[in-house]
Design an enzyme around this catalytic site. Structure first.
Site, mmCIF file in Angstrom:
data_model
loop_
_atom_site.group_PDB
_atom_site.id
_atom_site.type_symbol
_atom_site.label_atom_id
_atom_site.label_comp_id
_atom_site.label_asym_id
_atom_site.label_seq_id
_atom_site.Cartn_x
_atom_site.Cartn_y
_atom_site.Cartn_z
ATOM 1 N N LYS A 22 -19.284 13.301 -22.052
ATOM 2 C CA LYS A 22 -20.727 14.077 -22.022
ATOM 3 C C LYS A 22 -21.520 12.716 -21.903
ATOM 4 O O LYS A 22 -22.088 12.031 -22.643
ATOM 5 C CB LYS A 22 -21.229 14.718 -23.033
ATOM 6 N N GLU A 35 -27.609 12.284 -19.720
ATOM 7 C CA GLU A 35 -28.412 13.076 -18.679
ATOM 8 C C GLU A 35 -29.305 12.127 -17.869
ATOM 9 O O GLU A 35 -29.660 12.342 -16.628
ATOM 10 C CB GLU A 35 -28.885 14.121 -19.161
ATOM 11 N N SER A 48 -29.162 6.830 -30.265
ATOM 12 C CA SER A 48 -30.160 6.499 -31.292
ATOM 13 C C SER A 48 -29.713 6.828 -32.825
ATOM 14 O O SER A 48 -28.955 7.997 -32.918
ATOM 15 C CB SER A 48 -31.555 7.096 -30.835
ATOM 16 N N CYS A 70 -28.432 -2.414 -27.621
ATOM 17 C CA CYS A 70 -28.408 -2.247 -29.010
ATOM 18 C C CYS A 70 -28.297 -3.583 -29.941
ATOM 19 O O CYS A 70 -28.303 -3.772 -30.999
ATOM 20 C CB CYS A 70 -27.435 -1.356 -29.493
ATOM 21 N N GLU A 89 -37.146 0.608 -33.867
ATOM 22 C CA GLU A 89 -36.471 0.147 -32.757
ATOM 23 C C GLU A 89 -37.429 0.381 -31.403
ATOM 24 O O GLU A 89 -37.688 1.723 -31.436
ATOM 25 C CB GLU A 89 -35.045 0.677 -32.672
HETATM 26 P P1 NAD Z 1 -30.065 9.170 -27.499
HETATM 27 O O1 NAD Z 1 -29.894 9.478 -28.838
HETATM 28 O O2 NAD Z 1 -31.301 9.738 -27.159
HETATM 29 O O3 NAD Z 1 -28.891 10.140 -26.496
HETATM 30 C C1 NAD Z 1 -27.661 9.597 -26.721
HETATM 31 C C2 NAD Z 1 -26.626 10.762 -26.558
HETATM 32 O O4 NAD Z 1 -27.178 11.880 -27.280
HETATM 33 C C3 NAD Z 1 -27.075 11.445 -24.929
HETATM 34 O O5 NAD Z 1 -26.004 11.835 -24.275
HETATM 35 C C4 NAD Z 1 -28.022 12.541 -25.206
HETATM 36 O O6 NAD Z 1 -27.769 13.645 -24.334
HETATM 37 C C5 NAD Z 1 -27.452 13.308 -26.764
HETATM 38 N N1 NAD Z 1 -28.573 13.575 -27.572
HETATM 39 C C6 NAD Z 1 -30.030 13.207 -27.585
HETATM 40 N N2 NAD Z 1 -30.702 13.857 -28.294
HETATM 41 C C7 NAD Z 1 -29.590 14.815 -28.791
HETATM 42 C C8 NAD Z 1 -29.635 15.993 -29.769
HETATM 43 N N3 NAD Z 1 -31.005 16.105 -30.420
HETATM 44 N N4 NAD Z 1 -28.715 16.751 -30.203
HETATM 45 C C9 NAD Z 1 -27.624 16.454 -29.561
HETATM 46 N N5 NAD Z 1 -27.561 15.330 -28.572
HETATM 47 C C10 NAD Z 1 -28.497 14.842 -28.407
HETATM 48 O O7 NAD Z 1 -29.942 7.608 -27.047
HETATM 49 P P2 NAD Z 1 -30.520 7.001 -25.677
HETATM 50 O O8 NAD Z 1 -32.101 6.960 -25.651
HETATM 51 O O9 NAD Z 1 -29.759 7.468 -24.719
HETATM 52 O O10 NAD Z 1 -29.863 5.515 -25.954
HETATM 53 C C11 NAD Z 1 -30.626 4.393 -26.614
HETATM 54 C C12 NAD Z 1 -30.186 4.384 -28.138
HETATM 55 O O11 NAD Z 1 -28.790 4.063 -28.074
HETATM 56 C C13 NAD Z 1 -30.773 3.199 -28.761
HETATM 57 O O12 NAD Z 1 -31.026 3.802 -29.881
HETATM 58 C C14 NAD Z 1 -29.675 2.187 -28.855
HETATM 59 O O13 NAD Z 1 -29.804 1.238 -29.762
HETATM 60 C C15 NAD Z 1 -28.506 3.110 -29.135
HETATM 61 N N6 NAD Z 1 -27.303 2.384 -28.588
HETATM 62 C C16 NAD Z 1 -26.406 1.897 -29.675
HETATM 63 C C17 NAD Z 1 -25.356 1.029 -29.584
HETATM 64 C C18 NAD Z 1 -24.236 0.781 -30.411
HETATM 65 O O14 NAD Z 1 -23.345 0.304 -30.220
HETATM 66 N N7 NAD Z 1 -24.846 0.797 -31.820
HETATM 67 C C19 NAD Z 1 -25.055 0.816 -28.050
HETATM 68 C C20 NAD Z 1 -25.716 1.147 -27.133
HETATM 69 C C21 NAD Z 1 -27.184 2.031 -27.469
#
Ligand code: NAD
Length: 489
Positions: free
Chosen positions: A173, A176, A226, A281, A382
């Site tokens: 997945k 988006e 996140s 991240c 963050e």
């Molecule tokens: P996000 O959490 O908003 O989204 C990540 C995924 O989860 C997406 O595919 C999204 O569709 C899905 N999602 C979002 N909200 C959801 C919900 N309420 N219920 C179910 N699914 C949901 O993250 P983002 O903004 O796309 O990415 C940035 C974040 O990712 C930052 O916090 C960053 O630090 C983190 N990140 C962490 C690492 C790591 O290795 N620790 C690596 C890259 C990014």
């Protein structure tokens, strides 16, 4: 406008949803495509396809399974430039950063090609007279990968090459916000001739994720995103009896000692804080100066922040691109204001920049906030933008205490010329990825990506042997053959 499709059971399918999101180029605000917010029934279709494929895929010897990955490596290399351009156009980062990201993806394919060795078990002969014991690693079945926006190519590769090489089948997945990169990668996977159903892509957001977390056929979930979402996914998938690994957000401190090489340190810290517009991240987001280095480091980092060339990531000479969208831009700018309201000094204020030719783009220039309060929002949240908070400590012990009081634990870095200081930091700092004179301590594909605390929920991480263990279950066989036994004894 192009509407993206799902890839299920070896074929591209138009979603039946009426709900589409716009995919935007953050540098220009141009509309690139529309992505379907697919239905739970479409996830169910993908799970059925993956489950059907699993029966025969797991019986294909690992040495044959990895031949598809060798082909994929070649295809990724052949399409490197096109893929990098796609990442930059939908994600905003510079072309060089996109190329670097792809290289990391390819390296994970290379490591996963070692599966015939990596997934070997072990055995003990004669645990008792005439009895042997064997440990075998077997695949789990259907697994799900949920990706964030900031590395649309690399992050799915922390998981799916290992998953399929181990004999599992998989549903990805993508984020988006950046779904076109995975569409292009899936076209390449399709060209490898991989059997239908082994890898499936379902676009969407919460509805599809929840369907994946609840689906009885899905045995494991790998998530990156996140921390609040990571925690939610960890809980819901675990409640449903699945194996889960969730990599979350971060607030990464970098500690600068007086004996550090100032020129090198400044360059590396600036690259870490402002590279990928701070949307990594592993971005440095908190600089902790120790002792007498404060004044010199401050002057140098101010200069580096002001000099950084910001613009469309596709253009030569640009060192920092746009942030992902206008919503993110507004959020970052509002957090900068919060930092100032909390008493932080805006040494460099990157809000509302004028980027010639890109008035519609989502840009924030590098920002430095000095002397932010430790318990304040900017020091603890963050920001995920090009904002470096700066604080000061009198000693290395004080700096390590500051590092360890954080609820995050993705990365911590130290800049020094002292081996003893480096050893102490490596030993005491509470973070899963440590950099010594390194600003983005990103583990190579043959090491686990080791977040701690609220930056990670689970035990086995992505990449390397950890991924192999995550995507396999151990089976122990204790066996005796009576005729053999009686002949010998
Ligand atoms: P996000 O959490 O908003 O989204 C990540 C995924 O989860 C997406 O595919 C999204 O569709 C899905 N999602 C979002 N909200 C959801 C919900 N309420 N219920 C179910 N699914 C949901 O993250 P983002 O903004 O796309 O990415 C940035 C974040 O990712 C930052 O916090 C960053 O630090 C983190 N990140 C962490 C690492 C790591 O290795 N620790 C690596 C890259 C990014």
């Amino acid at each position: 406008m192009k509407q993206l499709k799902n890839y299920i059971a070896g074929a591209w399918q138009q979603s039946k949803t009426t709900d589409y999101l716009e995919v935007i180029n953050p540098a220009t605000n141009a509309l690139l495509a529309e992505v379907p917010l697919s239905l739970a029934s479409e996830l169910d279709q993908a799970a059925t396809a993956a489950s059907d494929a699993f029966t025969s895929w797991r019986r294909i010897p690992p040495t044959e399974r990895i031949q598809y990955l060798f082909k994929l490596k070649t295809l990724l290399e052949e399409h490197r430039e096109d893929l990098a351009k796609t990442i930059t156009v939908e994600c905003g980062k510079t072309l060089k950063e996109s190329q670097g990201e792809l290289q990391r993806a390819i390296e994970n394919v290379e490591v996963a090609c070692g599966i015939p060795t990596l997934m070997q078990g072990y055995n003990s002969e004669d645990i008792s007279r005439g009895i042997d014991e064997i440990m075998i690693r077997q695949p789990l079945g259907v697994v799900g990968v949920i990706a964030p926006f900031n590395f649309p190519a690399m992050i799915p590769f922390w998981f799916f090459p290992y998953a399929i090489a181990c004999g599992n089948t998989c549903i990805i997945k993508p984020s988006e916000k950046v779904p076109q990169t995975m569409e292009k990668i899936m076209e390449l996977i399709d060209q490898t001739g991989l059997p239908a159903g082994v890898v499936n892509v379902v676009n969407g957001s919460k509805t599809v994720v929840d369907a994946l977390l609840d689906h009885p056929t899905v045995k494991a979930i790998s998530f990156v995103g996140s921390s609040p979402v990571a925690k939610y996914i960890y809980r819901r998938a675990a409640e449903n009896g699945k194996r889960v690994q969730c990599q979350g957000g971060a607030k990464n401190p970098v500690v600068i000692l007086p004996d550090a090489d100032l020129e090198m340190t400044t360059r590396i810290v600036a690259d870490s804080a402002f590279g990928c517009a701070g949307q990594r991240c592993l971005a440095a987001s908190l600089a902790i100066t120790v002792g007498s280095v404060k004044a010199n480091f401050t002057d140098a980092i101010v200069d580096a922040a002001q000099q950084r060339v910001v613009g469309n990531g596709l253009e030569d000479g640009v060192q920092m691109g746009a942030v992902i969208n206008q919503g993110s831009c507004d959020r970052i700018q509002s957090l900068i204001q919060t930092g100032i309201d909390e008493g932080g000094k805006p040494l460099v204020d990157g809000r509302n920049p004028q980027i010639p030719g890109y008035g519609q783009g989502s840009f924030v220039r590098p920002t430095l906030l000095q002397d932010i309060p430790l318990q304040g929002e900017v020091a603890t949240t963050e920001i995920f933008g090009p904002v470096l908070g700066m604080i000061h400590a009198d000693t290395l012990d004080d700096a390590i205490a500051l590092v360890n009081q954080s609820r995050w634990g993705n990365m911590a870095c130290l800049f020094t010329n002292s081996g003893a200081a480096a050893r102490k930091f490596r030993y005491e700092a509470e973070a899963g990825n440590i950099g010594i004179n390194i600003g983005v301590a990103a583990p190579m594909a043959f090491f686990p990506f080791s977040g701690w605390k609220e930056s990670f929920y689970g035990d086995l991480h992505g990449q390397s042997q950890h991924a192999v263990e995550f995507f396999t279950q151990t089976k122990v066989v204790v066996e005796r053959w009576p005729k053999e036994w009686s002949r010998q004894f």
